[in-house]
Design a protein around this motif. Structure first.
Motif, PDB file in Angstrom:
ATOM      1  N   MET A 185       0.790  -1.206   0.288  1.00  0.00           N
ATOM      2  CA  MET A 185      -0.065   0.033  -0.101  1.00  0.00           C
ATOM      3  C   MET A 185       0.764   1.343  -0.153  1.00  0.00           C
ATOM      4  O   MET A 185       2.133   1.179   0.321  1.00  0.00           O
ATOM      5  CB  MET A 185      -0.759   0.034   1.319  1.00  0.00           C
ATOM      6  N   VAL A 186       0.433   2.429  -0.590  1.00  0.00           N
ATOM      7  CA  VAL A 186       0.936   3.657  -0.470  1.00  0.00           C
ATOM      8  C   VAL A 186       0.458   4.648   0.221  1.00  0.00           C
ATOM      9  O   VAL A 186      -0.845   4.781   0.296  1.00  0.00           O
ATOM     10  CB  VAL A 186       1.134   4.017  -2.122  1.00  0.00           C
ATOM     11  N   MET A 187       1.188   5.446   0.993  1.00  0.00           N
ATOM     12  CA  MET A 187       0.489   6.574   1.880  1.00  0.00           C
ATOM     13  C   MET A 187      -0.216   7.531   0.897  1.00  0.00           C
ATOM     14  O   MET A 187       0.370   8.149  -0.090  1.00  0.00           O
ATOM     15  CB  MET A 187       1.810   7.337   2.448  1.00  0.00           C
ATOM     16  N   LEU A 202      11.217  13.848   4.401  1.00  0.00           N
ATOM     17  CA  LEU A 202      10.668  12.416   4.360  1.00  0.00           C
ATOM     18  C   LEU A 202      11.628  11.577   4.739  1.00  0.00           C
ATOM     19  O   LEU A 202      12.752  11.457   3.886  1.00  0.00           O
ATOM     20  CB  LEU A 202      10.055  12.190   2.928  1.00  0.00           C
ATOM     21  N   LEU A 203      11.320  10.846   5.598  1.00  0.00           N
ATOM     22  CA  LEU A 203      12.252   9.448   5.835  1.00  0.00           C
ATOM     23  C   LEU A 203      12.095   8.303   5.108  1.00  0.00           C
ATOM     24  O   LEU A 203      10.874   7.896   4.742  1.00  0.00           O
ATOM     25  CB  LEU A 203      12.089   9.103   7.420  1.00  0.00           C
ATOM     26  N   GLY A 225       5.771   3.003   0.820  1.00  0.00           N
ATOM     27  CA  GLY A 225       6.333   4.313   0.622  1.00  0.00           C
ATOM     28  C   GLY A 225       5.185   5.466   0.557  1.00  0.00           C
ATOM     29  O   GLY A 225       3.937   5.226   0.623  1.00  0.00           O
ATOM     30  N   PHE A 226       5.667   6.734  -0.190  1.00  0.00           N
ATOM     31  CA  PHE A 226       4.832   7.807  -0.269  1.00  0.00           C
ATOM     32  C   PHE A 226       4.300   8.055  -1.458  1.00  0.00           C
ATOM     33  O   PHE A 226       5.253   7.742  -2.442  1.00  0.00           O
ATOM     34  CB  PHE A 226       5.539   9.051   0.175  1.00  0.00           C
ATOM     35  N   ASP A 227       3.190   8.293  -1.743  1.00  0.00           N
ATOM     36  CA  ASP A 227       2.555   8.880  -2.956  1.00  0.00           C
ATOM     37  C   ASP A 227       3.544  10.207  -3.417  1.00  0.00           C
ATOM     38  O   ASP A 227       3.878  10.883  -2.866  1.00  0.00           O
ATOM     39  CB  ASP A 227       1.047   9.510  -3.087  1.00  0.00           C
ATOM     40  N   GLU A 228       4.121  10.050  -4.591  1.00  0.00           N
ATOM     41  CA  GLU A 228       5.416  10.819  -5.204  1.00  0.00           C
ATOM     42  C   GLU A 228       4.991  12.334  -5.076  1.00  0.00           C
ATOM     43  O   GLU A 228       5.631  13.253  -4.793  1.00  0.00           O
ATOM     44  CB  GLU A 228       5.385  10.325  -6.594  1.00  0.00           C
TER      45      GLU A 228
END
Ligand code: ADE
Length: 231
Positions: free
Chosen positions: A60-62, A86-87, A117-120
Protein backbone atom coordinates in the motif's frame (compact mmCIF):
# COMPACT_ATOMS: atom_id res chain seq x y z
CA UNK A 1 15.02 24.56 17.48
CA UNK A 2 11.59 23.08 16.93
CA UNK A 3 11.16 19.59 15.51
CA UNK A 4 7.74 18.41 14.36
CA UNK A 5 7.21 14.75 13.60
CA UNK A 6 4.29 13.58 11.48
CA UNK A 7 3.65 9.90 12.12
CA UNK A 8 1.00 7.20 12.32
CA UNK A 9 2.60 5.93 15.55
CA UNK A 10 3.36 8.81 17.91
CA UNK A 11 3.53 6.33 20.81
CA UNK A 12 6.77 4.94 19.37
CA UNK A 13 8.55 8.18 20.23
CA UNK A 14 7.78 8.60 23.93
CA UNK A 15 10.49 6.45 25.44
CA UNK A 16 13.48 7.32 23.20
CA UNK A 17 12.76 11.04 23.62
CA UNK A 18 12.58 10.87 27.40
CA UNK A 19 16.11 9.81 28.27
CA UNK A 20 19.55 11.29 28.59
CA UNK A 21 20.76 14.07 26.32
CA UNK A 22 17.56 14.45 24.26
CA UNK A 23 15.48 14.63 27.43
CA UNK A 24 17.82 17.20 28.96
CA UNK A 25 17.89 19.30 25.78
CA UNK A 26 14.10 19.51 25.85
CA UNK A 27 14.08 20.43 29.54
CA UNK A 28 16.69 23.14 28.88
CA UNK A 29 14.52 24.56 26.10
CA UNK A 30 17.16 23.87 23.42
CA UNK A 31 14.66 21.85 21.40
CA UNK A 32 10.90 21.47 21.35
CA UNK A 33 9.67 18.22 19.82
CA UNK A 34 6.01 17.96 18.78
CA UNK A 35 4.34 14.78 17.53
CA UNK A 36 1.27 14.85 15.30
CA UNK A 37 -0.73 11.83 14.20
CA UNK A 38 -1.30 11.76 10.44
CA UNK A 39 -4.39 9.58 10.98
CA UNK A 40 -6.13 12.53 12.66
CA UNK A 41 -6.23 14.08 9.18
CA UNK A 42 -7.76 11.12 7.38
CA UNK A 43 -11.30 11.32 6.12
CA UNK A 44 -14.14 8.82 6.22
CA UNK A 45 -15.27 6.31 8.77
CA UNK A 46 -12.28 4.01 8.20
CA UNK A 47 -9.69 6.75 8.85
CA UNK A 48 -7.88 5.56 5.76
CA UNK A 49 -4.35 6.85 5.13
CA UNK A 50 -3.11 4.35 2.52
CA UNK A 51 -4.34 2.83 -0.72
CA UNK A 52 -3.32 0.44 -3.49
CA UNK A 53 -0.63 1.61 -5.93
CA UNK A 54 -1.76 2.75 -9.39
CA UNK A 55 -0.27 0.38 -11.95
CA UNK A 56 -0.53 -2.55 -9.59
CA UNK A 57 2.08 -4.16 -7.41
CA UNK A 58 2.35 -5.29 -3.82
CA UNK A 59 1.66 -3.29 -0.70
CA UNK A 60 0.00 0.00 0.00
CA UNK A 61 1.05 3.61 -0.55
CA UNK A 62 0.57 6.59 1.79
CA UNK A 63 -2.19 8.81 0.35
CA UNK A 64 -1.34 12.45 -0.26
CA UNK A 65 -4.48 13.99 1.32
CA UNK A 66 -3.93 13.18 5.01
CA UNK A 67 -0.19 13.95 4.84
CA UNK A 68 -0.82 17.31 3.12
CA UNK A 69 -3.55 18.31 5.59
CA UNK A 70 -1.42 17.22 8.53
CA UNK A 71 1.57 19.15 7.19
CA UNK A 72 -0.55 22.27 6.63
CA UNK A 73 -1.82 22.09 10.20
CA UNK A 74 1.64 21.51 11.67
CA UNK A 75 3.17 24.32 9.63
CA UNK A 76 0.63 26.71 11.14
CA UNK A 77 1.70 25.80 14.69
CA UNK A 78 4.91 27.85 14.56
CA UNK A 79 5.95 31.02 12.74
CA UNK A 80 8.86 29.55 10.74
CA UNK A 81 8.28 27.34 7.74
CA UNK A 82 11.22 25.03 8.47
CA UNK A 83 12.68 22.28 6.39
CA UNK A 84 10.46 19.33 5.51
CA UNK A 85 12.11 15.92 5.39
CA UNK A 86 10.61 12.58 4.36
CA UNK A 87 12.32 9.58 5.92
CA UNK A 88 12.81 7.07 3.15
CA UNK A 89 15.35 4.50 1.96
CA UNK A 90 15.28 6.48 -1.32
CA UNK A 91 16.74 9.53 0.40
CA UNK A 92 20.24 10.94 0.53
CA UNK A 93 22.23 9.28 3.31
CA UNK A 94 22.31 10.79 6.78
CA UNK A 95 25.92 11.61 7.60
CA UNK A 96 27.55 13.51 10.43
CA UNK A 97 27.92 16.48 8.06
CA UNK A 98 24.20 16.35 7.25
CA UNK A 99 23.34 16.15 10.96
CA UNK A 100 25.52 19.21 11.59
CA UNK A 101 23.81 21.07 8.74
CA UNK A 102 20.36 20.22 10.11
CA UNK A 103 21.36 21.29 13.63
CA UNK A 104 21.69 24.85 12.29
CA UNK A 105 18.02 25.01 11.22
CA UNK A 106 15.45 26.62 13.47
CA UNK A 107 12.75 24.15 12.49
CA UNK A 108 12.58 20.62 11.05
CA UNK A 109 9.39 18.86 9.98
CA UNK A 110 10.04 15.12 9.77
CA UNK A 111 7.52 12.86 8.06
CA UNK A 112 7.65 9.16 8.92
CA UNK A 113 5.84 6.93 6.48
CA UNK A 114 4.61 3.35 6.60
CA UNK A 115 3.71 0.81 3.94
CA UNK A 116 5.51 0.70 0.57
CA UNK A 117 6.19 4.41 0.56
CA UNK A 118 4.70 7.84 -0.12
CA UNK A 119 2.62 8.94 -3.09
CA UNK A 120 5.22 10.88 -5.10
CA UNK A 121 3.06 14.03 -5.01
CA UNK A 122 3.79 14.32 -1.27
CA UNK A 123 7.50 14.87 -1.95
CA UNK A 124 6.87 17.18 -4.89
CA UNK A 125 3.99 19.17 -3.39
CA UNK A 126 5.60 19.74 -0.01
CA UNK A 127 9.01 20.53 -1.51
CA UNK A 128 10.39 17.86 0.82
CA UNK A 129 13.86 16.41 0.78
CA UNK A 130 14.30 12.70 1.46
CA UNK A 131 16.70 11.32 4.01
CA UNK A 132 17.79 7.71 4.50
CA UNK A 133 19.54 6.37 7.59
CA UNK A 134 21.14 3.50 5.69
CA UNK A 135 20.92 0.98 2.90
CA UNK A 136 18.32 -1.28 4.45
CA UNK A 137 14.56 -1.17 4.63
CA UNK A 138 12.79 -0.51 7.92
CA UNK A 139 9.12 -1.17 8.51
CA UNK A 140 8.49 2.54 8.76
CA UNK A 141 10.19 5.90 9.09
CA UNK A 142 9.72 6.27 12.86
CA UNK A 143 13.03 4.75 13.93
CA UNK A 144 14.76 6.73 11.19
CA UNK A 145 13.17 9.96 12.46
CA UNK A 146 14.39 9.12 15.97
CA UNK A 147 17.90 8.56 14.65
CA UNK A 148 17.84 11.95 12.92
CA UNK A 149 16.56 13.64 16.09
CA UNK A 150 19.20 11.95 18.24
CA UNK A 151 22.07 12.85 15.90
CA UNK A 152 20.90 16.44 15.45
CA UNK A 153 20.00 17.28 19.05
CA UNK A 154 23.40 16.28 20.47
CA UNK A 155 24.97 18.87 18.14
CA UNK A 156 22.85 21.77 19.40
CA UNK A 157 24.96 24.28 21.32
CA UNK A 158 24.97 23.37 25.05
CA UNK A 159 23.20 20.01 24.52
CA UNK A 160 26.26 18.13 25.71
CA UNK A 161 27.55 18.81 29.19
CA UNK A 162 31.19 19.67 29.89
CA UNK A 163 31.99 16.01 30.34
CA UNK A 164 30.61 15.02 26.96
CA UNK A 165 31.92 16.37 23.74
CA UNK A 166 31.02 16.00 20.09
CA UNK A 167 34.39 17.22 18.89
CA UNK A 168 36.14 13.85 19.14
CA UNK A 169 33.14 11.86 17.88
CA UNK A 170 33.67 9.44 15.05
CA UNK A 171 33.23 11.22 11.68
CA UNK A 172 33.64 14.72 13.15
CA UNK A 173 37.10 14.83 11.53
CA UNK A 174 36.29 12.33 8.77
CA UNK A 175 37.72 9.39 10.72
CA UNK A 176 36.39 6.75 13.08
CA UNK A 177 37.09 7.43 16.71
CA UNK A 178 40.25 6.14 18.42
CA UNK A 179 39.97 3.41 21.10
CA UNK A 180 39.02 4.57 24.60
CA UNK A 181 39.96 3.07 27.96
CA UNK A 182 38.92 3.74 31.55
CA UNK A 183 39.64 2.14 34.91
CA UNK A 184 40.81 -0.43 35.87
CA UNK A 185 44.30 -0.30 34.39
CA UNK A 186 44.33 -4.08 33.98
CA UNK A 187 41.13 -5.99 33.25
CA UNK A 188 41.22 -9.75 32.76
CA UNK A 189 44.88 -9.60 31.73
CA UNK A 190 44.21 -6.83 29.22
CA UNK A 191 46.22 -3.73 29.97
CA UNK A 192 45.57 -0.11 29.05
CA UNK A 193 48.24 0.94 26.48
CA UNK A 194 51.24 2.46 28.30
CA UNK A 195 51.14 5.62 26.22
CA UNK A 196 47.77 6.59 27.72
CA UNK A 197 49.32 6.44 31.19
CA UNK A 198 52.42 8.40 30.20
CA UNK A 199 51.00 11.88 30.73
CA UNK A 200 52.66 12.98 27.46
CA UNK A 201 49.78 14.78 25.77
CA UNK A 202 51.59 15.24 22.47
CA UNK A 203 52.38 11.56 22.17
CA UNK A 204 48.86 10.61 23.26
CA UNK A 205 47.33 12.86 20.58
CA UNK A 206 49.62 11.32 17.93
CA UNK A 207 48.79 7.76 19.07
CA UNK A 208 45.07 8.50 18.96
CA UNK A 209 45.33 9.90 15.47
CA UNK A 210 47.33 6.87 14.27
CA UNK A 211 44.75 4.55 15.83
CA UNK A 212 41.87 6.47 14.26
CA UNK A 213 43.52 6.24 10.84
CA UNK A 214 44.28 2.54 11.28
CA UNK A 215 40.69 1.75 12.30
CA UNK A 216 39.27 3.79 9.48
CA UNK A 217 41.54 2.06 6.96
CA UNK A 218 40.45 -1.32 8.30
CA UNK A 219 36.71 -0.84 8.79
CA UNK A 220 35.73 2.10 6.58
CA UNK A 221 38.27 2.60 3.78
CA UNK A 222 35.54 4.45 1.84
CA UNK A 223 35.93 7.35 4.31
CA UNK A 224 39.55 7.78 3.20
CA UNK A 225 38.72 7.93 -0.52
CA UNK A 226 38.05 11.67 -0.59
CA UNK A 227 40.81 13.88 -1.89
CA UNK A 228 40.70 15.95 1.32
CA UNK A 229 41.47 12.88 3.42
CA UNK A 230 43.21 13.82 6.64
CA UNK A 231 46.72 12.34 6.55
N1 ADE B 1 12.04 4.02 6.03
C1 ADE B 1 12.24 2.72 5.76
N2 ADE B 1 13.55 2.44 5.66
C2 ADE B 1 14.22 3.60 5.88
C3 ADE B 1 15.59 3.98 5.90
N3 ADE B 1 16.56 3.09 5.66
N4 ADE B 1 15.90 5.25 6.14
C4 ADE B 1 14.92 6.17 6.35
N5 ADE B 1 13.61 5.89 6.34
C5 ADE B 1 13.25 4.62 6.12
Amino acid sequence: MRIDVLTLFPEMFASPLSFSIVKRAQEQGLVEIALTNIRDFSIGDYRKVDDKPYGGGPGMVMMPGPVFDCHEHVTSLAPTKGRTILLSPQGTPLTQAKAAELSNEDRLILIAGRYEGFDERIRIGLGAEQLSIGDYVLNGGELAALVVIDAVVRLLPDALGDDDSAKDDSFSDGLLEYPQYTRPEVFRDMKVPDILLSGDHGKIAQWRRDQALQRTRQHRPDLLDDSDTPQ
